[in-house]
Design a protein around this motif. Structure first.
Motif, PDB file in Angstrom:
ATOM      1  N   ALA A 196       0.849  -1.193   0.000  1.00 37.39           N
ATOM      2  CA  ALA A 196       0.000   0.000   0.000  1.00 37.39           C
ATOM      3  C   ALA A 196       0.891   1.252   0.000  1.00 37.39           C
ATOM      4  N   PRO A 197       0.355   2.403  -0.412  1.00 39.94           N
ATOM      5  CA  PRO A 197       1.140   3.638  -0.375  1.00 39.94           C
ATOM      6  C   PRO A 197       1.650   3.916   1.047  1.00 39.94           C
ATOM      7  N   GLY A 198       2.892   4.402   1.139  1.00 37.78           N
ATOM      8  CA  GLY A 198       3.465   4.701   2.457  1.00 37.78           C
ATOM      9  C   GLY A 198       4.147   3.515   3.107  1.00 37.78           C
ATOM     10  N   VAL A 199       4.026   2.333   2.480  1.00 39.72           N
ATOM     11  CA  VAL A 199       4.652   1.128   3.022  1.00 39.72           C
ATOM     12  C   VAL A 199       5.919   0.831   2.206  1.00 39.72           C
ATOM     13  N   THR A 200       7.013   0.575   2.911  1.00 41.17           N
ATOM     14  CA  THR A 200       8.313   0.430   2.249  1.00 41.17           C
ATOM     15  C   THR A 200       8.983  -0.904   2.578  1.00 41.17           C
ATOM     16  N   ALA A 201      10.166  -1.093   1.988  1.00 40.45           N
ATOM     17  CA  ALA A 201      10.964  -2.301   2.252  1.00 40.45           C
ATOM     18  C   ALA A 201      11.237  -2.454   3.755  1.00 40.45           C
ATOM     19  N   LYS A 202      11.460  -1.348   4.444  1.00 35.32           N
ATOM     20  CA  LYS A 202      11.730  -1.409   5.892  1.00 35.32           C
ATOM     21  C   LYS A 202      10.533  -1.980   6.637  1.00 35.32           C
ATOM     22  N   ASP A 203       9.334  -1.598   6.201  1.00 34.92           N
ATOM     23  CA  ASP A 203       8.129  -2.122   6.851  1.00 34.92           C
ATOM     24  C   ASP A 203       7.977  -3.615   6.585  1.00 34.92           C
ATOM     25  N   ILE A 204       8.385  -4.050   5.398  1.00 37.15           N
ATOM     26  CA  ILE A 204       8.349  -5.487   5.085  1.00 37.15           C
ATOM     27  C   ILE A 204       9.260  -6.235   6.050  1.00 37.15           C
ATOM     28  N   THR A 205      10.517  -5.796   6.107  1.00 39.68           N
ATOM     29  CA  THR A 205      11.507  -6.581   6.852  1.00 39.68           C
ATOM     30  C   THR A 205      11.208  -6.561   8.350  1.00 39.68           C
ATOM     31  N   LEU A 206      10.741  -5.416   8.875  1.00 35.78           N
ATOM     32  CA  LEU A 206      10.364  -5.364  10.293  1.00 35.78           C
ATOM     33  C   LEU A 206       9.118  -6.220  10.557  1.00 35.78           C
ATOM     34  N   SER A 207       8.170  -6.189   9.624  1.00 35.28           N
ATOM     35  CA  SER A 207       6.942  -6.972   9.824  1.00 35.28           C
ATOM     36  C   SER A 207       7.233  -8.470   9.830  1.00 35.28           C
ATOM     37  N   MET A 252      16.702  -2.345  -6.135  1.00 37.29           N
ATOM     38  CA  MET A 252      17.837  -2.977  -5.440  1.00 37.29           C
ATOM     39  C   MET A 252      18.028  -2.364  -4.053  1.00 37.29           C
ATOM     40  N   GLU A 253      17.822  -1.067  -3.950  1.00 36.15           N
ATOM     41  CA  GLU A 253      17.969  -0.412  -2.645  1.00 36.15           C
ATOM     42  C   GLU A 253      16.999  -1.026  -1.636  1.00 36.15           C
ATOM     43  N   GLY A 254      15.751  -1.192  -2.052  1.00 31.50           N
ATOM     44  CA  GLY A 254      14.744  -1.783  -1.176  1.00 31.50           C
ATOM     45  C   GLY A 254      15.073  -3.227  -0.825  1.00 31.50           C
ATOM     46  N   ARG A 255      15.561  -3.977  -1.800  1.00 33.45           N
ATOM     47  CA  ARG A 255      15.919  -5.377  -1.545  1.00 33.45           C
ATOM     48  C   ARG A 255      17.067  -5.468  -0.529  1.00 33.45           C
ATOM     49  N   MET A 256      18.006  -4.513  -0.641  1.00 38.36           N
ATOM     50  CA  MET A 256      19.108  -4.511   0.330  1.00 38.36           C
ATOM     51  C   MET A 256      18.587  -4.230   1.744  1.00 38.36           C
ATOM     52  N   THR A 257      17.606  -3.358   1.856  1.00 39.57           N
ATOM     53  CA  THR A 257      17.002  -3.077   3.168  1.00 39.57           C
ATOM     54  C   THR A 257      16.374  -4.349   3.747  1.00 39.57           C
ATOM     55  N   VAL A 258      15.668  -5.089   2.898  1.00 41.03           N
ATOM     56  CA  VAL A 258      15.007  -6.321   3.366  1.00 41.03           C
ATOM     57  C   VAL A 258      16.045  -7.335   3.845  1.00 41.03           C
ATOM     58  N   CYS A 259      17.062  -7.602   3.001  1.00 39.78           N
ATOM     59  CA  CYS A 259      18.056  -8.626   3.341  1.00 39.78           C
ATOM     60  C   CYS A 259      18.930  -8.198   4.521  1.00 39.78           C
ATOM     61  N   ASN A 260      19.201  -6.914   4.625  1.00 39.79           N
ATOM     62  CA  ASN A 260      20.023  -6.363   5.705  1.00 39.79           C
ATOM     63  C   ASN A 260      19.555  -6.861   7.068  1.00 39.79           C
ATOM     64  N   MET A 261      18.229  -6.919   7.256  1.00 44.53           N
ATOM     65  CA  MET A 261      17.714  -7.268   8.581  1.00 44.53           C
ATOM     66  C   MET A 261      17.384  -8.755   8.726  1.00 44.53           C
ATOM     67  N   ALA A 262      17.799  -9.587   7.765  1.00 41.90           N
ATOM     68  CA  ALA A 262      17.616 -11.040   7.910  1.00 41.90           C
ATOM     69  C   ALA A 262      18.280 -11.510   9.200  1.00 41.90           C
ATOM     70  N   ILE A 263      19.427 -10.906   9.509  1.00 38.89           N
ATOM     71  CA  ILE A 263      20.157 -11.274  10.721  1.00 38.89           C
ATOM     72  C   ILE A 263      19.344 -10.936  11.964  1.00 38.89           C
ATOM     73  N   GLU A 264      18.569  -9.869  11.900  1.00 41.20           N
ATOM     74  CA  GLU A 264      17.727  -9.485  13.045  1.00 41.20           C
ATOM     75  C   GLU A 264      16.622 -10.521  13.273  1.00 41.20           C
ATOM     76  N   GLY A 265      16.318 -11.283  12.235  1.00 42.67           N
ATOM     77  CA  GLY A 265      15.373 -12.382  12.379  1.00 42.67           C
ATOM     78  C   GLY A 265      16.072 -13.686  12.724  1.00 42.67           C
ATOM     79  N   GLY A 266      17.387 -13.615  12.979  1.00 45.61           N
ATOM     80  CA  GLY A 266      18.137 -14.787  13.427  1.00 45.61           C
ATOM     81  C   GLY A 266      18.741 -15.622  12.305  1.00 45.61           C
ATOM     82  N   ALA A 267      18.401 -15.318  11.054  1.00 37.25           N
ATOM     83  CA  ALA A 267      18.874 -16.139   9.935  1.00 37.25           C
ATOM     84  C   ALA A 267      20.360 -15.923   9.682  1.00 37.25           C
ATOM     85  N   ARG A 268      21.014 -16.957   9.130  1.00 36.11           N
ATOM     86  CA  ARG A 268      22.421 -16.777   8.777  1.00 36.11           C
ATOM     87  C   ARG A 268      22.521 -15.771   7.635  1.00 36.11           C
TER      88      ARG A 268
END
Lengths: 467, 201
Positions: A177-188, A215-231
């Motif tokens: 939805a409008p206003g929702v970004t890659a950061k909201d995906i990865t945190l959610s 690519m910028e958004g994808r990097m934001t998503v993958c960046n926080m994979a570690i915060e979810g415990g993933a290798r």
């Protein structure tokens, strides 16, 4: 025969040796190095009289410690920080590795510099003594953080001793939805799976909402994979990836580009691949989110209220009580009424050009609230230069933001950019741990647009109301 | 690296979940270029007040636990950054074994490189050890890596899993780099083949 996941394919292409018990030796294509987790590793090499095995595959840049104010290329005031940066200067020179010193316009956060310079390519193995190495997974590279002993191991042998992780698929369907970004995906995702939900796994993010990201958004998503415990977190490369990589200084050219593309196009998970765990989230269900506690899993839509500790189970009840006490919040309080003192836009999570564009779009023609301390720390010197060229820097400065030089800055507060006890910050970084941004500092994680909105109103704000 | 020997020691209870690496060793202590001497900074922000005085009720400041050699903790211990300063600080303090329901991946790996044994056990078994640890310095837990068994102060035994290769390295005090160097011909062969297959790397 079952098909392979993207992770399986990259793993197989880098396997040097596999022992019967599953312990494997994996070849490393790119080794990124920064000043904080490497001095002891280089010291180890010197003591054992070992060279760096593949200096041409090793890239160093100082980022964690460096001040973000002018004059830092002349002198770094903090003695310990200066010693670490000088040690990296010397180690890079002595061992002949690729280096971007503080004085170089290409200097920046290691996870922003690597992709920007074309060092990070699809199908590679990438490691760095930093947990946010997961960022590079956005290119369909197997990328993860390692400790200093492993840094030394990679420097000496260009390999890593590994056991294989399990495969986890995180699918984000539909459209955002409008206003929702890659950061909201990865945190959610972390909000749903928890900070240990990915432990033992490599995550592949897929689905229409992921495909639609830059690519910028994808990097934001993958960046926080570690915060979810993933290798590691991965996204299969596609036209968006190839378009980003093409023409970068260290990307292949001519016939080599064609050969690379041929292989890169095979880098996806087969339809019949086996997944050990699958999580599916509807893109439409994701809202702009903020964190309320001291773990990245403490995340809720901005329209929600601070939860009651009793609503949790097990050890999380006490952890939530402790978090509310530390954060100075009460259960039932509206998240959108939490007043903030400071805004930090930057970090390897959200310090790229698109992040600055998103924040500037909200700030254009507006001023930050009186008394607010707000800073933008671009992820690299090149991001900074581009933002200046696009007029974004002027928007930030006119709004009342400080316009800083590149580095990790207040994400982990190893340099002078820190919070004071009790100071409350809307931050685009990745960790809201106790003391992360300074002893007693209180961190709320969110997207750049949400942080910009909070800077204007002085409290956590639903950015959709300002669009 | 020293060989990991069986031992009996005091266990400090830290029932908190998600103990992160920023708690274990705050960033101001990452500016060192050495591995040693970090024990005094272990859990610094929980252990000392703003003036540097000990906070009396923090577990490692209590007389019973000042010499703790084992830590019993909550779920997801060591989450966060890759800083090896976390296990360096733990080891330098004198702790040789950490027990929790689960560990973050990088921290878990880092422990083995530094002669620390991290043991993941089901919550019910961690609860038993936590209760034992809460009894203070008279309750000493035995860690036997060879047989993969923990023994509580009351003689109850709990067996645990450990990766065979890592167990071998801990018991023998082996250096990973030396071991991998022995595989240099395989690395050379891989590099030669990869240079053909993926010359752009």
């Amino acid at each position: 025969m079952t098909g392979k996941t993207l992770y399986d394919k990259i793993w197989d292409a880098h396997l040097v040796h596999a022992a019967e018990d599953g312990t494997s030796l994996l070849y490393i294509d790119r080794h990124l190095v920064h000043e904080v987790t490497s001095p002891q590793a280089f010291e180890g090499l010197r003591m054992a009289n070992r060279p760096v095995r593949a200096p041409e595959k090793t890239i160093a840049v100082p980022d964690h410690n460096v001040p973000t104010t002018e004059g830092r290329d002349k002198v770094i005031e903090n003695e310990d920080s200066r010693i670490q940066v000088e040690a990296l200067d010397k180690n890079a020179r002595d061992f002949g590795i690729n280096y971007y010193p503080v004085s170089d316009v290409r200097q920046g956060i290691v996870h922003i510099v690597g992709p920007e310079q074309g060092w990070t390519l699809p199908g590679m193995t990438v490691v760095c003594g930093d947990s946010h190495t997961a960022t590079h997974g956005a290119f369909g590279a197997l990328a993860h953080g390692i400790g200093t002993s492993e840094v030394e191991h990679v420097l000496a042998t260009q390999t890593l001793i590994q056991s294989k992780s399990k495969n986890m698929k995180v699918e984000i369907t539909g459209k955002l939805a409008p206003g929702v970004t890659a950061k909201d995906i990865t945190l959610s995702v972390i909000g749903q799976t928890g900070t240990a939900g990915g432990t033992g796994y490599v995550i592949e993010y897929c689905g229409e909402a992921i495909r639609s990201l830059s690519m910028e958004g994808r990097m934001t998503v993958c960046n926080m994979a570690i915060e979810g415990g993933a290798r590691a977190g991965l996204i299969a490369p596609d036209e968006t990836t190839f378009e980003y990589v093409k023409g970068r200084p260290h990307a292949p050219k001519g016939a080599q580009w064609e050969a690379a593309m041929e292989w890169w196009k095979t880098l996806y998970s087969d339809d019949d691949a086996h997944w050990d765990k699958v999580v599916t989230i509807r893109g439409e269900d994701i809202a702009p989110v903020v964190t309320w506690g001291t773990s990245p899993e403490d995340v809720l839509p901005i329209t929600d209220v601070v939860p009651a500790p009793e609503s949790f189970k097990g050890g999380k009840v006490d952890a939530a009580k402790r978090a509310l006490d530390y954060m100075g919040l009460k259960a039932g309080q509206k998240l959108s009424e939490i007043e903030i003192d400071t805004v930090f836009i930057g970090s390897c999570t959200n310090g790229r050009i698109e992040d600055l564009r998103a924040a500037a779009a909200i700030l254009k023609g507006k001023k930050i609230k009186d008394g607010m301390r707000a800073m933008v720390v671009p992820g690299s010197g090149l991001v900074r230069a581009q933002a200046e060229e696009e007029g974004l820097a002027d928007i930030f400065k006119a709004a009342g933001f400080e316009w800083r030089l590149a580095g990790c800055s207040m994400c982990l507060a190893m340099n002078p950019d820190q919070l004071s006890p009790g100071e409350r910050c809307a931050a685009t970084s990745n960790r809201n741990f106790e003391g992360r941004q300074g002893r007693g500092g209180r961190t709320h994680l969110m997207s750049p647009a949400m942080a910009a909105a909070a800077a204007i109103t002085g409290h956590l704000t639903d950015v959709r109301e300002m669009m | 690296m020293d060989k990991f020997e069986s031992f009996q020691g005091v266990a400090a209870p830290m029932p908190l979940v998600n103990i992160d690496t920023d708690m274990i060793i705050p960033k101001q202590f990452l500016k060192t270029i050495k591995r040693s001497g970090l024990g005094v900074n272990l859990f610094a922000e929980m252990r000392y007040d703003d003036d540097g005085n000990e906070i009396a009720d923090f577990v490692l400041n209590q007389p019973a636990y000042r010499g703790a050699e084992i830590l019993v903790a909550g779920d997801n211990f060591g989450c966060g950054s890759s800083r090896e300063h976390a296990p360096w600080a733990i080891k330098d303090f004198g702790i040789k074994c950490v027990i929790a329901p689960s560990f973050a991946d990088i921290f878990f790996n880092n422990c083995f490189k530094n002669g620390i044994l991290p043991i993941a056990l089901p919550q019910e078994q961690v609860d038993i050890l936590m209760r034992d640890a809460e009894r203070g310095s008279n309750a000493r837990i035995t860690v036997n890596l060879e047989n993969q068994v923990l023994t509580t102060s009351e003689g109850e035994t709990i067996s645990f899993e450990v990766d065979p290769f890592r167990k071998h390295c801990l018991l023998e005090g082996l250096d990973d780099i030396g071991l991998t160097m022995e595989r240099a011909p395989a690395i050379d062969a891989f590099e030669a083949q990869a240079a053909q297959a993926r010359p752009w790397v």
